[in-house]
Write an enzyme that holds these catalytic residues in place. Structure first.
Site, PDB file in Angstrom:
ATOM      1  N   ALA A  22       0.845  -1.196   0.000  1.00  0.00           N
ATOM      2  CA  ALA A  22       0.000   0.000   0.000  1.00  0.00           C
ATOM      3  C   ALA A  22       0.881   1.247   0.000  1.00  0.00           C
ATOM      4  O   ALA A  22       1.949   1.249   0.616  1.00  0.00           O
ATOM      5  CB  ALA A  22      -0.893   0.006   1.235  1.00  0.00           C
ATOM      6  N   ASP A  23       0.459   2.299  -0.703  1.00  0.00           N
ATOM      7  CA  ASP A  23       1.179   3.570  -0.556  1.00  0.00           C
ATOM      8  C   ASP A  23       0.485   4.381   0.540  1.00  0.00           C
ATOM      9  O   ASP A  23      -0.517   3.945   1.108  1.00  0.00           O
ATOM     10  CB  ASP A  23       1.283   4.323  -1.890  1.00  0.00           C
ATOM     11  CG  ASP A  23      -0.062   4.784  -2.428  1.00  0.00           C
ATOM     12  OD1 ASP A  23      -1.025   4.878  -1.650  1.00  0.00           O
ATOM     13  OD2 ASP A  23      -0.135   5.053  -3.638  1.00  0.00           O
ATOM     14  N   SER A  24       1.041   5.561   0.853  1.00  0.00           N
ATOM     15  CA  SER A  24       0.522   6.290   2.018  1.00  0.00           C
ATOM     16  C   SER A  24      -0.948   6.686   1.829  1.00  0.00           C
ATOM     17  O   SER A  24      -1.721   6.708   2.776  1.00  0.00           O
ATOM     18  CB  SER A  24       1.387   7.516   2.294  1.00  0.00           C
ATOM     19  OG  SER A  24       1.601   8.239   1.113  1.00  0.00           O
TER      20      SER A  24
END
Lengths: 244, 79
Positions: B35-37
């Site tokens: 996941a990215d931020s």
């Protein structure tokens, strides 16, 4: 289903023109205003005459609760938010040496904090729908400065930085964020400028005329339309060539 | 009735498109589930909807793993 646009500060001036232009192009409009209820209702009426839908929503866009109410009301009424135009703005012009802390705070809150609050609030529904357009109204003086407007120019330069950062943060969710930088546009805001100063300003404009609110509205429409789908983080100058 | 872990897993699988078998309590959203931020922000938004609760920003920042999310949500539901 038609798309929904919120235009802050759209009871008059450039905001009103943007609201009317987007309505003509088929958008449902939320006419946000701070104090001029009567005029906001007139804009709503004009939009209905154009055959589109509109509601007027009072909100102080520099107040988080007020912004939440604006967004909630929009979602209740129209179900989606496809476009946000951060247009609301004020001036409190004074030379730096005479500028009061109040003058500074009022302008920064209304012109810059409002952009943060409204953008943050619409980002959530836009992230979920994986699309959205945000257009921030900056100003030519945010680029070149203007004596007597330390507060206003700082707020508009701030809007430009904010535009670029949010464009980067939200790009992966297909939310495009751009800004327009109007030059000298004939509105009530610029009517207050003394005639002599106005003459001096005209001399700085290669196209040799002041702009009209419609000039800005047309470019804002471009920035929310499919034609600009590969643009984000840009500042478009609409100033008769003042800045090149 | 599905457990909190099952409901959290379903949200994570739907949002991140990962395999259900990878969604273990110790799995970190960012390090293990790719996941990215912004994905993490969105996951928290979806947990809020799934469990009909508000998760304050300070709390949301502490939610790094599937287990963190389950623990936080269970505690909030038992309040």
């Amino acid at each position: 289903m038609s798309k929904t646009a919120i235009v802050t500060g759209s009871s008059r001036g450039i905001g009103r023109s943007i609201a009317l232009k987007l309505a003509k192009e088929g958008y449902q409009i939320v006419v946000n205003y701070s104090g001029s209820e009567q005029r906001a209702l007139e804009v709503v009426e004009e939009i209905k005459q154009l055959g589109s839908q509109a509601i007027a929503v009072q909100a102080n866009v520099s107040d988080a609760d007020s912004v939440k109410n604006l967004i909630d009301t929009t979602l209740e009424q129209f179900g989606t938010i496809d476009v946000l135009v951060n247009n609301a703005g004020i001036t409190r012009d004074r030379l730096l040496m005479r500028m009061k802390e109040d003058d500074w705070d009022a302008v920064i809150d209304t012109n810059l904090k409002s952009v943060f609050l409204c953008t943050k609030a619409v980002a959530r529904p836009m992230m979920k729908q994986r699309s959205g357009r945000i257009v921030n109204v900056a100003s030519v003086v945010g680029i070149i400065g203007n004596a007597g407007q330390a507060n206003y120019t700082a707020s508009k330069a701030g809007v430009i930085g904010f535009t670029k950062t949010t464009a980067r943060e939200l790009a992966s969710r297909n939310i495009l964020v751009n800004a327009v930088a109007p030059g000298f546009i004939e509105t009530e805001m610029t009517d207050e400028i003394p005639e002599e100063l106005q003459k001096g300003m005209l001399a700085q404009i290669p196209l040799n005329a002041f702009g009209k609110p419609e000039h800005i509205a047309d470019v804002v429409h471009f920035l929310v339309s499919d034609a600009s789908r590969y643009m984000t983080g840009q500042v478009l100058h609409i100033d008769g060539g003042m800045v090149m | 009735m599905a457990t909190v872990l099952e409901r959290v897993s379903k949200v994570v699988v739907d949002r991140l498109g990962v395999d259900e078998t990878d969604v273990k309590p110790e799995a970190s959203f960012r390090d293990d589930l790719d996941a990215d931020s912004l994905d993490v922000v969105e996951l928290v938004m979806e947990f809020e909807e799934e469990f009909d609760m508000q998760i304050a920003d300070e709390e949301a920042e502490k939610i790094q793993t599937v287990g963190d999310a389950v623990k936080f949500i269970e505690a909030a539901l038992n309040k």
